[in-house]
Design an enzyme around this catalytic site. Structure first.
Site, short mmCIF file in Angstrom:
data_model
loop_
_atom_site.label_atom_id
_atom_site.label_comp_id
_atom_site.label_asym_id
_atom_site.label_seq_id
_atom_site.Cartn_x
_atom_site.Cartn_y
_atom_site.Cartn_z
N ASP A 128 0.82 -1.22 0.00
CA ASP A 128 0.00 0.00 0.00
C ASP A 128 0.85 1.26 0.00
OD1 ASP A 128 1.09 -0.14 2.48
OD2 ASP A 128 -0.81 -0.20 3.59
N ASP A 255 18.77 -6.52 -1.93
CA ASP A 255 18.20 -5.18 -2.13
C ASP A 255 18.31 -4.33 -0.87
OD1 ASP A 255 16.25 -7.35 -1.56
OD2 ASP A 255 14.94 -5.67 -1.07
#
Ligand code: AMP
Ligand code: MG
Length: 491
Positions: A128, A255
């Site tokens: 979100d 990452d």
């Protein structure tokens, strides 16, 4: 130094001038409810010459809460991929972080100003784009705590909250942490270009990183291999520092590995309380891939992913040679720092077993890592004392006595003086670390709109090596309720 107002921060957004495929330009999404300042860190403001009084302006929460911009900012979300729990994921990218721009200070440094939790980006996948209050407080406090400990890390300027609803296991409120770093480029920023076979762009990124962050290598004939070699060194040093202070990164995916060798991305993380080499700080890490004692090896694994991504730019043998230096470097750094924790100055072969045997005893007897090393500074080698206060950390006092005899001999051999050693040891054995229960207390108060505990912890953890009057309770091991708090990725 001239103190800047928000409107006069000086930006130079070099990343926004790189090929467009490296990022997506977009503005932060304002919260549905007004933003308000939760905590402000003057030490980070200094890094960008920002006047601390600016935090008192309503525009401050507006700007760092994602509802306004100032001239010079060029917001963007960075693209990257990475290996998550050992599996290559072809596209990740900043799913909830937005780089506002690179603020320049008078010393000529640039600091990325990045909002974490500022809404959807093209890389949000199923997320979100938001962060909840508890996770922003944890990142804010821990990054400053790591800095206070002397460990390279991203920094944090402030936390801004809102009544904006965010849905996790329960309904929570959203917040944004303003994160700062000289660069947010990750191993995964290189990996994505390698796996997409975009070798020209890979070179552009490597040249950019070298020019901005490894400028002494710009003219070297084998600059990409040398660059990798320096990343290896920095990563080895960083992970040794984590180990020595008893800290674990819960999601050591590629990452989340900084190209600058700084601690990056505080999701689940933890300081070990009772020493346990198998400590897993991430509730979702069921196989213990990122267990505390695996982290040095994971550092190597992650670096090998970066080496692979750099294959189009450097000789394989050179990358391999640099990679081979990692383990000895990490071990050497670890030993140096552990010797300092024990107050040892000379280097002796038997030190490795002295340290290993101590750690094994601490594990067996559930000894609190931070408290023990702080207390060890008071060890008396110059007297016949049994060192009761230290001995009492162990259930089986005699096994400690055996170790203590070796330690005493070792100290005497190098003519160590108790008073000198105490001063040295107090500079490397922190009194205060961000234990989970301390963060949890600050979070629960903040959820009740009392933000004072965040500021108190921030000030405390910025000076973790000094005894601070009235703060004795913050140096204590966790109470029972705070021993096994679970922290997962869903934040
Ligand atoms: P992390 O494990 O926190 O490093 O996140 C891995 C990836 O998931 C990154 O690309 C994040 O930007 C993305 N991500 C994590 N949480 C969210 C979220 N709530 N909304 C969108 N993306 C997210
Ligand atoms: Mg991440």
């Amino acid at each position: 130094m001239t103190k800047r107002r928000l409107e006069t921060l000086s930006f130079d957004n070099s990343y926004a001038r790189l090929p467009e495929l490296f990022y997506a330009k977009l503005n932060p999404s304002p919260f549905s409810e007004p933003p308000h300042l939760i905590s402000f860190n003057p030490a980070a403001a200094e890094l960008i010459d920002l006047d601390s009084d600016e935090a008192k302006r309503p525009e401050f929460a507006g700007l760092f809460g994602g509802s306004m911009l100032v001239p010079g900012m060029e917001p963007l979300a960075m693209l990257y991929s990475g290996h998550q729990f050992g599996v290559y994921v072809p596209q990740l990218g900043d799913g909830r972080a937005i780089l506002l721009g690179e603020a320049r200070n008078e010393r000529g440094e640039r600091w990325d100003l990045q909002l974490k939790g500022a809404g959807l980006t093209p890389f949000s996948r199923d997320g979100d784009g938001r962060a909840v209050l508890r996770s922003t407080i944890r990142e804010y406090l821990c990054s400053e705590a790591m800095h206070g400990l002397g460990i390279p890390t991203t920094r944090a300027l402030c936390v801004v909250g809102s009544e904006h609803k965010v849905f996790r296991e329960q309904v929570e409120t959203g917040a944004i942490v303003l994160r700062m770093a000289p660069s947010h480029v990750r191993f995964g920023s290189f990996e994505i270009l390698y796996y997409r076979k975009q070798h020209e762009q890979l070179k552009v990124l490597a040249d950019y990183v070298i020019a901005h962050h490894y400028p002494h290598l710009v003219d070297a004939s084998d600059k990409y291999a040398q660059f990798f070699s320096e990343v290896v060194e920095r990563t080895a040093r960083l992970i040794a520092q984590w180990q020595v202070v008893g800290w674990a990164h819960g999601v050591m995916n590629t990452d989340n590995m900084s190209i600058l060798g700084i601690t990056l991305d505080y999701g689940p993380f933890g300081f070990v309380d009772d020493y346990d080499p198998g400590f897993i700080c991430n509730h979702s890490d069921h196989n213990g891939r990122y267990a505390f004692n695996q982290q040095p090896y994971i550092g190597l694994w992650n670096l090998s992913c970066l080496a692979q991504a750099l294959l189009p730019l450097a000789q394989k043998e050179d990358l391999k040679a640099a990679l081979d230096r990692y383990t000895p470097l990490c071990e050497r750094q670890y030993m140096e720092l552990m010797r300092a924790k024990l107050g040892l100055i000379e280097t002796k072969e038997e030190d490795a077993s002295l340290i290993q045997d101590l750690l094994a005893l601490m594990h067996l007897h559930h000894v609190d890592y931070t408290c023990f090393f702080r207390a060890l500074g008071l060890f008396q080698a110059g007297t016949e004392s049994l060192n009761e206060p230290i001995r009492d950390f162990f259930l089986d006092r005699e096994s400690f006595d055996q170790w203590a005899r070796r330690y005493k001999d070792r100290l005497r051999q190098e003519g160590s003086r108790d008073d000198d050693r105490l001063v040295r040891m107090n500079c490397v054995n922190p009194k205060y670390v961000l234990r989970n229960y301390l963060a949890q207390t600050a979070i629960e108060k903040a959820q009740q709109k009392d933000f004072s505990e965040i500021d108190r912890l921030l000030a405390l953890l910025q000076n973790p090596y000094s005894d601070q009057p009235g703060m004795e309770a913050y140096a204590a091991p966790p109470p029972n309720w705070g021993k096994h708090l679970s922290v997962s990725c869903s934040s």
